[in-house]
Scaffold this motif. Structure first.
Motif, short mmCIF file in Angstrom:
data_model
loop_
_atom_site.label_atom_id
_atom_site.label_comp_id
_atom_site.label_asym_id
_atom_site.label_seq_id
_atom_site.Cartn_x
_atom_site.Cartn_y
_atom_site.Cartn_z
N LEU A 1 6.56 6.82 4.61
CA LEU A 1 6.82 6.39 3.23
C LEU A 1 8.29 6.46 2.86
O LEU A 1 8.63 6.39 1.67
CB LEU A 1 6.01 7.30 2.27
N THR A 2 9.18 6.56 3.85
CA THR A 2 10.60 6.73 3.54
C THR A 2 11.19 5.51 2.84
O THR A 2 12.17 5.62 2.09
CB THR A 2 11.39 7.00 4.83
N VAL B 1 0.84 -1.20 0.00
CA VAL B 1 0.00 0.00 0.00
C VAL B 1 0.87 1.26 0.00
O VAL B 1 0.56 2.25 -0.68
CB VAL B 1 -0.95 -0.01 1.21
N LYS B 2 1.97 1.20 0.73
CA LYS B 2 2.88 2.35 0.74
C LYS B 2 3.42 2.64 -0.66
O LYS B 2 3.58 3.80 -1.06
CB LYS B 2 4.04 2.09 1.71
N GLU B 3 3.70 1.60 -1.42
CA GLU B 3 4.18 1.80 -2.79
C GLU B 3 3.09 2.42 -3.67
O GLU B 3 3.38 3.25 -4.53
CB GLU B 3 4.65 0.47 -3.38
N VAL C 1 0.41 13.72 3.79
CA VAL C 1 0.32 12.37 4.36
C VAL C 1 0.48 12.45 5.86
O VAL C 1 1.42 13.10 6.36
CB VAL C 1 1.40 11.44 3.76
N ARG C 2 -0.41 11.80 6.61
CA ARG C 2 -0.37 11.79 8.07
C ARG C 2 -0.36 10.35 8.58
O ARG C 2 -1.15 9.51 8.14
CB ARG C 2 -1.59 12.51 8.65
#
Length: 489
Positions: free
Chosen positions: A480-481, A455-457, A475-476
């Protein structure tokens, strides 16, 4: 076990009266000698109470395993290799108890369990209708090969079973309706003996070996040890172990709810007890056993308090086999078929279907598909199909509803995760993000939820594309690093 001898003696006698016709009827429904059903009831009563810690549960041959036994006895080439499968099932159940697998029964969806039980009920009814009318064939022979005496006994038996609760005798705990059916049917069969129209043949009666311990021992089927190398026997054993364990643990939960003292029965200990009983039952020529809700609820209703009631019921069954064989052989099969038809109807009563309809399509479809699969294939395959369907609906719901998105008064999209974001949620998330037009603003809030790398991707890819579409993204609560754009596609 022996703390309430007086109460448990009464309850044990009542359970014996309930169990006797069921042991005989289930064995006949399974296509095995009636004595195998009695042996299973005896073993369930004499072995399980010493190992189990369930105070009120009663073990014996179960209607829920009827379809499995019937099919596997035919597939394996007879009752002897099937008994080897029963022993294997017992050993597998014992292992499940050792590794504390009892808690995993809760993973089976409720709709699948209800579908399984309903399919078992339908199977029992279809198999017992020919027996109830005195036919040796299947459903197609019911009209052409029926016996008027058997039909009369079956109809009167059903009338007693369903009308019993409306009579004053229903208040007397010591009188079990199934036993009354057996007594009335036996008297009717004796009365019909002189009638050329209604007389029953020898094949219409129970056939228990006479002659005491020696005759009983010689009549019992034996396990075929050479069959232990047959993969089909191991598959049958695994099937019995899984289904018997599920039925046992479901019964255990139900009985704990009925317990007036609200005691908790340890499920893993019960699996150990059931495993030991199945191994012994298979070795002695008996059917597979489970904890049975019909007998257990009768135990509760009769005032049972501890495991001695189950132990006593096993002792009484043993005495019946050894010393009352001639009386058992006067019982018409038609009345036992009526008892099992009632059991089948209770498992697939119309109220069950209407309830599933009211619960919606996500409960109705797995329920209906499980029934269809069990009737089309077999019990284990049907349950597997039902579980797969249940999982599919869970994945579908998660894919749709992981996020909610709406515009606030300022025209900013507020995209909020309301459950964990996993790979299952990707289609729904991507569909939601597709509604964001060029030049708009988006706030993505995953505070307090688990968001996996897939999902992060997806989010990183959206943010990377947003730079070219003049979309402002905030984004909170999501790190996403470690995510790179492009991987979400």
């Amino acid at each position: 076990m022996f703390g309430h001898i007086k109460e448990d003696s009464v309850a044990g006698f009542v359970v014996f009266l309930v169990a006797l016709p069921l042991c005989l009827g289930i064995a006949i429904a399974c296509g095995v000698p009636p004595v195998s059903g009695l042996i299973a009831g005896i073993v369930g009563g004499l072995v399980v109470p010493w190992i189990s810690r369930s105070p009120l549960s009663v073990t014996g041959p179960a209607a829920g395993l009827t379809s499995i036994v019937l099919v596997e006895v035919q597939n394996l080439g007879g009752v002897n290799p099937f008994l080897t499968a029963v022993i294997i099932a017992g050993l597998l159940q014992f292992v499940l108890g050792v590794i504390r697998a009892g808690r995993f029964a809760a993973l089976v969806p409720s709709s699948v369990i209800k579908g399984m039980l309903a399919a078992i009920g339908i199977t029992i009814i279809l198999k017992q209708l020919p027996v109830a009318v005195g036919s040796d064939g299947g459903l197609s022979t019911v009209l052409s090969q029926h016996n008027p005496g058997a039909v009369t006994i079956a109809l009167i038996s059903l009338a007693i079973l369903y009308g019993w609760k409306h009579t004053p005798l229903a208040r007397i705990k010591l009188i079990a309706p199934a036993l009354v059916v057996v007594l009335v049917a036996s008297a009717l069969a004796a009365a019909f003996a002189g009638s050329p129209t209604f007389a029953l043949d020898a094949r219409h009666f129970v056939d228990v070996p006479l002659g005491g311990v020696g005759a009983l021992y010689n009549a019992l089927p034996r396990p075929e040890w050479a069959a232990i190398t047959n993969p089909a026997v191991w598959i049958a054993g695994a099937t019995i172990a899984v289904v018997a364990s599920i039925e046992t643990l479901l019964s255990l939960q139900a009985v704990d709810r009925l317990d007036p003292l609200k005691r908790h029965s340890p499920p893993d200990r019960e699996l150990l007890a059931q495993g030991a009983a199945n191994a012994v039952s298979g070795f002695l020529g008996g059917l597979p056993v489970t904890a049975v809700i019909v007998r257990s609820s009768a135990n509760v209703a009769a005032g049972g308090r501890e495991r001695f009631s189950a132990l006593l019921h096993g002792l009484l069954l043993l005495c019946a086999v050894l010393f009352a064989g001639s009386l058992l052989n006067r019982i018409p099969l038609a009345c036992l078929a009526a008892v099992l038809i009632q059991v089948g109807l209770n498992l697939c009563k119309p109220a069950l279907f209407t309830t599933q309809v009211k619960l919606g399509v996500t409960q109705l479809l797995p329920f209906a598909i499980t029934i269809a699969a069990v009737l089309a294939f077999d019990l284990l395959k049907g349950v597997i199909v039902g579980i797969v369907m249940g999982i599919a609906f869970v994945l579908y719901e998660n894919s749709k509803r992981a996020v909610v998105a709406e515009k606030d008064e300022a025209g900013i999209w507020q995209l909020r995760f309301r459950r964990d974001g996993t790979f299952v949620s990707k289609p729904g998330i991507m569909s939601t993000l597709d509604h964001v037009d060029d030049g708009e603003s988006v706030v993505i809030d995953g505070t307090g939820e688990y968001i996996d790398h897939d999902v992060k991707e997806v989010l990183a890819t959206f943010i990377e594309d947003a730079q070219h579409r003049n979309i402002t993204v905030t984004v909170r609560g999501i790190d996403l690093t470690t995510a790179s754009g492009g991987g979400g596609h």
